[in-house]
Design a protein around this motif. Structure first.
Motif: not given
Length: 246
Positions: A154-173
């Motif tokens: 449980a160390d390190g850090y996350y980079l979270v990309r979570a734009p609002l969903p539209d016609a497409e959903l595109d999330v990256t962690i």
């Protein structure tokens, strides 16, 4: 806002301690927490939404999903009176739920996105919610605070990309250590109307999706173990909240 469904594809790529990749299909709901879907009684066992499956209960008043979001924000000095909160999550199917990741997009009363809550759930029932700024297509950084995998501390850090969903959903962690990605997960999908026909169709192509998803993740853990990935023991977490499954 009308509820929607996303037929999803989830990918996991571990770079350390061993290289391992897998992907699986499923589906997620996109809802307004103040206007949750009302399905016919005969279909409700395949899509039930319970506040207990997310965040922490409010200190006062009815225990609703909206109240839990408001409590989470208030505990961090944030108030959004009257603002819309939309969420990407999985519903209970035949009494079972497993949300590896739930995301809440919190708007103010003028409709401006102010905060994003990304809640991570482990297969052991622990969960932790990260409060993020609305960075759109750009990732937001947050320190990792929950033991999730037996091959990652449980160390390190996350980079979270979570734009609002539209016609497409595109999330990256992605999980980073020493400025290098150790793990990358993506969640993408195409939006569909939350119609009775689509709900039924998804029960055929992804039956009991939450249970299958949890079993699949556990199977990947076994696969990593057979590849001699070192097992990291979980450190005690005070006052952790278990997710009710039934």
């Amino acid at each position: 806002m009308l509820s929607a469904l996303y037929r999803t594809r989830i990918t996991h790529l571990s770079r350390t301690p061993v290289h391992h990749y897998f992907e699986q299909g499923g589906y997620s709901w996109y809802v307004d927490v103040d206007d949750l879907p009302q399905l016919p009684r005969w279909l409700q066992p395949f899509a039930r939404f319970e506040a207990v499956d997310h965040l922490s209960p409010p200190t006062a008043g009815p225990d609703t999903l909206r109240a839990r979001v408001d409590q989470h924000l208030a505990d961090r000095g944030v108030e959004l009176p009257g603002g819309t909160v939309t969420a990407l999550l999985q519903a209970r199917v035949l009494g079972y739920v497993f949300n590896p990741l739930s995301i809440f997009w919190c708007h103010d009363r003028h409709g401006t996105l102010r905060h994003v809550i990304a809640e991570v759930h482990s297969t052991s029932g622990d969960r932790h919610a990260y409060l993020l700024p609305p960075t759109g297509a750009q990732p937001a950084a947050v320190k990792k605070a929950l033991y999730v995998s037996p091959t990652n501390e449980a160390d390190g850090y996350y980079l979270v990309r979570a734009p609002l969903p539209d016609a497409e959903l595109d999330v990256t962690i992605s999980l980073h250590r020493e400025n290098k990605p150790a793990f990358v997960a993506t969640l993408d999908g195409t939006r569909r109307k939350a119609s009775i026909a689509n709900v039924l169709r998804l029960q055929l192509v992804a039956p009991v999706a939450p249970l299958v998803g949890a079993m699949w993740i556990r199977l990947q853990g076994v696969t990593l173990w057979t590849q001699r990935a070192p097992v990291v023991r979980e450190a005690p977490i005070p006052e952790r909240e278990k997710v009710g499954q039934l």
